[in-house]
Design an enzyme around this catalytic site. Structure first.
Site, PDB file in Angstrom:
ATOM      1  N   TYR A 143      -3.637   4.594  -2.625  1.00 19.25           N
ATOM      2  CA  TYR A 143      -2.220   4.947  -2.783  1.00 19.25           C
ATOM      3  C   TYR A 143      -1.615   4.058  -3.855  1.00 19.25           C
ATOM      4  O   TYR A 143      -1.854   2.854  -3.882  1.00 19.25           O
ATOM      5  CB  TYR A 143      -1.478   4.738  -1.464  1.00 19.25           C
ATOM      6  N   ASP A 237      -4.643  -2.226  -8.787  1.00 18.50           N
ATOM      7  CA  ASP A 237      -3.376  -2.143  -8.063  1.00 18.50           C
ATOM      8  C   ASP A 237      -3.451  -3.114  -6.891  1.00 18.50           C
ATOM      9  O   ASP A 237      -4.090  -2.841  -5.872  1.00 18.50           O
ATOM     10  CB  ASP A 237      -3.127  -0.710  -7.584  1.00 18.50           C
ATOM     11  N   LYS A 265       5.183  -6.086  -2.832  1.00 17.32           N
ATOM     12  CA  LYS A 265       5.140  -6.616  -1.454  1.00 17.32           C
ATOM     13  C   LYS A 265       5.357  -8.136  -1.378  1.00 17.32           C
ATOM     14  O   LYS A 265       6.481  -8.576  -1.541  1.00 17.32           O
ATOM     15  CB  LYS A 265       3.874  -6.116  -0.764  1.00 17.32           C
TER      16      LYS A 265
END
Ligand SMILES: *Cc1c(COP(=O)(O)O)cnc(C)c1O
Length: 426
Positions: A143, A237, A265
């Site tokens: 994702y 990523d 995050k």
């Protein structure tokens, strides 16, 4: 009892689609009503009915120091008193940039944005601008946020070119996204052979969005070789794995050096921050230095930078921190595994630093197809029984769990004890 949450959810659904601002929060894959949260205290969440949960979600990763960490909060409050946003440079941005450049071998320069989605979207634009090519390769089960060209699913038949996975995404926008299979280098080779020009290959080097599925070292080495052979950029990523799998993210596990890295995050310490960085010659292609356009009114927001800076400095100042976190995570999954075994429930488990994952699956999981063979009904029963006992796991089998520094060994032992009871009943 979730009486107040039941009411709150009904009310929210009148005004917000599905009652939530991000779909996973609605508990659709496990059923039931999501507890509405009143506050967080260290390792615990307290909902509006005053239920207390040991929290293994930690806002989906960012809160490595748990909820309401005093140093991060102080830093946020002090910075906020000076003003919330200026739309002009501040010293905090350079300070946080320096910390990141210092930690990541592959990053000479970094730019801040407001989310992981934005970081990836911008990194891909940069890779396309730098190489002058349009096609990109992504992997099933990875994702990278919700931007148009990344919302793809496998097409029918042998085609590796992706189809949109959501209405509202024109097929023309996913036409340049090729899909490959995680940990399967032949599938990537086929993408390179079919494409007229691949700008970049993007992957989570430690996949956390199909459950926790790390890439094999040999696979990463081969990816690097293929990218070099074809002149494509390799993007890691690390929005999730950065400062989570280890202080330096995937670098702690692999010798492979990417061309660009995306972060998010933990880097915001609980505030909305994303970032992307890489080699100087690539990053200098960004406006205003170069021609590739990218911008943001609130990018590098001082309050968000202050939260991120406090979090990253706290991580750096404590060299034993990841060892301690991994010990907690390992104790947890070892306990879950034993509980499952004694109830004859097949369970696959994995740990990387402060990240953990488990699949109700008979076989080991190396890619998305494997992950999909997991027993989601059993997971749903496990989830709701654990929730009733005050343990808050991610509400989907295909997510990663997180431990945080305020968790104690007793908290893990208590969780394992509860899992022992629950495994027998599911
Ligand atoms: C969470 C995540 C994103 C998206 O970040 P948002 O801040 O939710 O936009 C992108 N990539 C990975 C690997 C993620 O885990």
């Amino acid at each position: 009892m979730l009486n107040r949450s039941v009411e709150a959810f009904k009310e929210a659904q009148k005004y917000i689609p599905g009652g939530v601002d991000s779909p996973v929060r609605a508990f659709k894959s496990v059923g039931g009503v999501p507890p509405f949260i009143d506050r967080g205290e260290g390792a615990f969440l307290i909902d509006i009915d005053s239920n207390r949960y040991l929290d293994f979600v930690q806002s989906w990763g960012p809160l490595i120091f748990g909820h309401s960490d005093e140093e991060i909060l102080n830093s946020v409050v002090e910075t906020a008193k000076k003003g919330l946003s200026f739309g002009a440079p501040t010293l905090l941005e350079t300070e946080l940039a320096k910390e990141i450049v210092d930690l990541f071998e592959s990053i000479d320069k970094v730019r801040f944005v407001n989310s992981g989605t934005e970081a990836v979207m911008s990194a891909i634009r940069l890779a396309r601008g730098y190489t002058g090519r349009d096609d990109i390769v992504k992997f099933e089960g990875c994702y990278h946020g919700h931007s148009d060209s990344l919302l793809v699913q496998a097409g029918s038949g042998a085609a590796t070119f992706g189809n949109p996975s959501s209405p509202g995404v024109p097929a023309d926008l996913t036409r340049h996204t090729l899909l490959a299979k995680y940990n399967d280098i032949e599938s990537v080779r086929r993408c390179f052979e079919q494409s007229e020009g691949i700008a970049c290959v993007i992957l989570e080097p430690i996949a956390g969005n199909m459950g926790l599925v790390p890439a094999k070292e040999e696979f990463l080495q081969e990816l690097r070789r293929l990218c070099d052979q074809y002149g494509a950029l390799l993007i890691f990523d690390e929005v999730m794995s950065g400062f989570r799998a280890g202080l330096k993210g995937a670098q702690e596990y692999t010798a492979v050096v990417p061309d660009l890295v995306t972060l998010g995050k933990v880097i915001g310490g609980g505030m909305p921050v994303g970032a992307f960085g890489g080699r100087e010659e690539i990053m200098n292609m960004l406006s205003p230095e170069g021609p590739v356009y990218q911008a943001g009114t609130l990018s590098g927001n001082p309050v968000a930078m202050a939260a991120g800076l406090a979090a990253i400095r706290k991580l750096k100042s404590d060299p034993g921190i990841f060892e301690r976190l991994e010990k907690l995570a390992t104790a947890l999954i070892k306990g879950l595994k034993e509980a499952a075994e004694s109830a004859s429930v097949p369970l696959q488990v994995e740990v990387r630093g402060s990240m953990f994952g488990f699949f109700f699956n008979e076989n080991s999981v190396e890619n998305f197809d494997d992950a999909l063979k997991s027993d989601t009904k059993r997971f749903a029963r496990f989830h709701s029984e654990m929730l009733k006992k005050g343990v808050y796991f991610a509400c989907s089998q295909f997510e990663t769990g997180f431990v945080c520094t305020p968790m104690r060994e007793e908290d893990i032992e208590d969780t394992v004890e509860k899992a022992n009871e629950v495994m027998k009943s599911i």
